[in-house]
Scaffold this active site. Structure first.
Site, PDB file in Angstrom:
ATOM      1  N   GLU A  20       0.850  -1.210  -0.158  1.00  0.00           N
ATOM      2  CA  GLU A  20       0.045  -0.018   0.089  1.00  0.00           C
ATOM      3  C   GLU A  20       1.055   1.249   0.083  1.00  0.00           C
ATOM      4  OE1 GLU A  20      -3.092  -0.054  -1.299  1.00  0.00           O
ATOM      5  OE2 GLU A  20      -3.365  -1.570   0.329  1.00  0.00           O
ATOM      6  N   SER A 110     -11.655   0.888  -6.296  1.00  0.00           N
ATOM      7  CA  SER A 110     -11.195   1.340  -7.805  1.00  0.00           C
ATOM      8  C   SER A 110     -12.436   1.275  -8.527  1.00  0.00           C
ATOM      9  CB  SER A 110      -9.922   0.506  -8.125  1.00  0.00           C
ATOM     10  OG  SER A 110      -9.245   1.515  -8.705  1.00  0.00           O
ATOM     11  N   SER A 112     -12.996   3.829  -9.991  1.00  0.00           N
ATOM     12  CA  SER A 112     -12.641   4.859 -10.950  1.00  0.00           C
ATOM     13  C   SER A 112     -11.781   4.190 -11.868  1.00  0.00           C
ATOM     14  CB  SER A 112     -11.754   6.033 -10.239  1.00  0.00           C
ATOM     15  OG  SER A 112     -10.573   5.469  -9.617  1.00  0.00           O
ATOM     16  N   GLU A 144      -6.943   9.950 -15.221  1.00  0.00           N
ATOM     17  CA  GLU A 144      -7.313  10.207 -13.694  1.00  0.00           C
ATOM     18  C   GLU A 144      -6.083  11.393 -13.401  1.00  0.00           C
ATOM     19  OE1 GLU A 144      -8.390   7.731 -10.604  1.00  0.00           O
ATOM     20  OE2 GLU A 144      -8.704   6.062 -11.707  1.00  0.00           O
ATOM     21  N   ASP A 156      -4.026   0.781  -9.836  1.00  0.00           N
ATOM     22  CA  ASP A 156      -5.624   0.473 -10.136  1.00  0.00           C
ATOM     23  C   ASP A 156      -5.577   0.211 -11.419  1.00  0.00           C
ATOM     24  OD1 ASP A 156      -5.602   1.131  -7.424  1.00  0.00           O
ATOM     25  OD2 ASP A 156      -6.555   3.123  -7.870  1.00  0.00           O
ATOM     26  N   TYR A 208      -3.323  11.954   1.241  1.00  0.00           N
ATOM     27  CA  TYR A 208      -2.790  11.218   0.100  1.00  0.00           C
ATOM     28  C   TYR A 208      -1.357  12.119  -0.275  1.00  0.00           C
ATOM     29  CZ  TYR A 208      -2.226   8.190  -3.907  1.00  0.00           C
ATOM     30  OH  TYR A 208      -1.650   7.349  -4.926  1.00  0.00           O
TER      31      TYR A 208
HETATM   32  P1  ADP Z   1     -12.659   4.471  -5.842  1.00  0.00           P
HETATM   33  O1  ADP Z   1     -11.842   4.244  -6.999  1.00  0.00           O
HETATM   34  O2  ADP Z   1     -11.893   3.751  -4.871  1.00  0.00           O
HETATM   35  O3  ADP Z   1     -13.935   3.715  -6.125  1.00  0.00           O
HETATM   36  P2  ADP Z   1     -12.354   7.296  -6.321  1.00  0.00           P
HETATM   37  O4  ADP Z   1     -12.627   8.291  -5.546  1.00  0.00           O
HETATM   38  O5  ADP Z   1     -11.023   7.142  -6.960  1.00  0.00           O
HETATM   39  O6  ADP Z   1     -12.715   5.730  -5.640  1.00  0.00           O
HETATM   40  O7  ADP Z   1     -13.360   7.209  -7.431  1.00  0.00           O
HETATM   41  C1  ADP Z   1     -14.705   7.196  -7.257  1.00  0.00           C
HETATM   42  C2  ADP Z   1     -15.302   8.081  -8.287  1.00  0.00           C
HETATM   43  O8  ADP Z   1     -15.435   7.492  -9.701  1.00  0.00           O
HETATM   44  C3  ADP Z   1     -16.925   8.635  -8.274  1.00  0.00           C
HETATM   45  O9  ADP Z   1     -17.033   9.591  -7.094  1.00  0.00           O
HETATM   46  C4  ADP Z   1     -17.197   8.950  -9.506  1.00  0.00           C
HETATM   47  O10 ADP Z   1     -16.905  10.545  -9.745  1.00  0.00           O
HETATM   48  C5  ADP Z   1     -16.476   8.112 -10.186  1.00  0.00           C
HETATM   49  N1  ADP Z   1     -17.344   7.040 -10.682  1.00  0.00           N
HETATM   50  C6  ADP Z   1     -16.761   5.661 -10.526  1.00  0.00           C
HETATM   51  N2  ADP Z   1     -17.727   4.805 -11.065  1.00  0.00           N
HETATM   52  C7  ADP Z   1     -18.709   5.547 -11.723  1.00  0.00           C
HETATM   53  C8  ADP Z   1     -19.932   5.307 -12.372  1.00  0.00           C
HETATM   54  N3  ADP Z   1     -20.389   3.941 -12.716  1.00  0.00           N
HETATM   55  N4  ADP Z   1     -20.756   6.362 -12.869  1.00  0.00           N
HETATM   56  C9  ADP Z   1     -20.591   7.666 -12.486  1.00  0.00           C
HETATM   57  N5  ADP Z   1     -19.221   8.095 -11.846  1.00  0.00           N
HETATM   58  C10 ADP Z   1     -18.503   7.010 -11.429  1.00  0.00           C
HETATM   59 MG    MG Z   2     -10.265   5.257  -7.602  1.00  0.00          MG
END
Ligand code: ADP
Ligand code: MG
Length: 374
Positions: A20, A110, A112, A144, A156, A208
């Site tokens: 991590e 993840s 995102s 990203e 990721d 972070y």
């Molecule tokens: P993680 O990647 O751990 O889930 P992040 O903060 O990096 O957390 O990413 C989350 C963000 O990604 C959400 O707040 C949104 O903006 C975007 N996101 C991810 N999946 C979707 C989705 N299916 N529809 C819309 N936005 C999404």
């Molecule tokens: Mg993410």
């Protein structure tokens, strides 16, 4: 160009087994792709217009191609828009991007990368760009880092794009070499339990960035390109202690250097088929994140303690920290008891009810055969 009517990809979320905050220190990580993922479909749209639709969002987002610039797109659509931007095309045609994901958003699994990797793959197919999976990793990461402005370290997108069913992915984040390492839980009567703490991700972005700065400063003080290059830990810590931020730098560097060693130890154990024996390294990783890197919160510490008390071989927070998920390696027949223990521990502290599920390494991102495929 004879463009198809649409192209669809599925890209998974990921769990990091261990390693991590090592990714941006040119170190080692050991993630697995999970069964939850994002499906993206990209299709031609009206000329000069980009339209983004998510099943997880109420409103579609529309913009004109010239507005495809960092900082001009905010909110969730910055992720898929960032992918189109990162392709770096001279004249992008009008496109519609539709996504639907079952990766919990912002839980450290993840969502995102699942989003950006699925859109990257689908756009690559529709526009017939011929980019390799590795080039798609770069595109997704650039989206990203350069468009959304999230300074993620690259693990990721590698995990989502290159993960393989049945294996964890040993990644060297300096060379970007990856090697699948068999992780056959079933054969061992084991299960990897994931428990989402549901803790709100407060301060995660600022903290972070602060951790990244500390690691860079520590490497600078030590005169090495990255903390990955520290070979004499005691000597390095003695030198860092002299710095004006010594106390903090010592702790941050100690986490990174010992965490890299834990990753390679776990890989060696898995290569030797000694799966159960990775438990102590997982638990030591959690202690290091809690005490030295200071990225855990009570909600996840409590879950780790409860899972260990319930007989887990090892348990740790996974992901960037300040909330998110905990993983535990448990005997298959103790999954229910471990889950109950985690839920009860959270309740006793007045924390949100955690959500638990069992996972195992799933396939990485891939095209989906739709009615228009091929
Ligand atoms: P993680 O990647 O751990 O889930 P992040 O903060 O990096 O957390 O990413 C989350 C963000 O990604 C959400 O707040 C949104 O903006 C975007 N996101 C991810 N999946 C979707 C989705 N299916 N529809 C819309 N936005 C999404
Ligand atoms: Mg993410």
């Amino acid at each position: 160009m004879g463009m198809r009517e649409s192209a669809s990809w599925l890209a998974p979320g990921r769990v990091n087994l261990i390693g991590e905050h090592t990714d941006y220190n040119d170190g080692f990580v050991l993630p697995l792709a999970i069964e939850f993922g994002c499906r993206a479909t990209v299709s031609p749209g009206p000329a000069g217009r980009l339209r983004f639709v998510s099943a997880q969002e109420n409103d579609a987002v529309e913009l004109r191609v010239p507005a495809l610039q960092p900082e001009r797109v905010t909110g969730w659509a910055a992720y898929p828009a960032g992918v189109l931007w990162a392709l770096g095309l001279e004249d992008l045609p009008g496109l519609t991007v539709t996504v639907d994901s079952d990766v919990p958003l912002g839980a450290g699994l993840s969502s995102s990368a699942a989003l950006t990797c699925s859109v990257a793959g689908a756009a690559n197919d529709l526009l017939e760009l011929g980019l390799s999976p590795r080039e798609l990793v770069t595109v997704a990461r650039k989206a990203e880092n350069g468009f959304v402005g999230a300074p993620t370290g690259g693990m990721d997108q590698l995990a989502s794009m290159l993960g393989e069913a049945g294996s964890v992915l040993f990644c060297d984040m300096r060379s970007l070499d990856v090697r699948p390492v068999p992780f056959d839980l079933d054969a061992e009567g084991l299960a990897l339990l994931v428990v989402d703490s549901k803790a709100p991700h407060q301060h995660a972005d600022g903290e972070y960035a602060a951790r990244r700065r500390s690691c860079e400063r520590a490497a600078h003080v030590l005169g090495v390109p990255a903390l990955r290059d520290v070979t004499d830990l005691d000597g390095a810590l003695a030198k860092l202690a002299q710095d004006s931020e010594g106390e903090e730098l010592v702790k941050r560097a100690r986490h990174i250097v010992t965490e890299n060693a834990r990753v390679t130890d776990v890989v060696a154990l898995l290569d030797a088929g000694r799966v159960r024996e990775i438990g102590p390294a997982l638990t030591a990783s959690h202690a290091s994140m809690r005490d030295d890197f200071e990225i855990t919160v009570p909600e996840v510490d409590v879950l780790v303690e409860a899972l260990l008390s319930a007989g887990a071989y090892g348990a740790r927070m996974t992901g960037g920290g300040f909330g998110g998920c905990v993983i535990a390696l448990v005997d298959k027949d103790t999954v229910d008891a471990a889950t109950r223990a985690a839920v009860a521990a959270a309740a006793s502290r007045g924390f949100a009810e955690p959500r638990a599920f069992v996972t195992s390494p799933a396939a990485g991102a891939h095209a989906l055969d739709g009615p228009d495929a091929g």
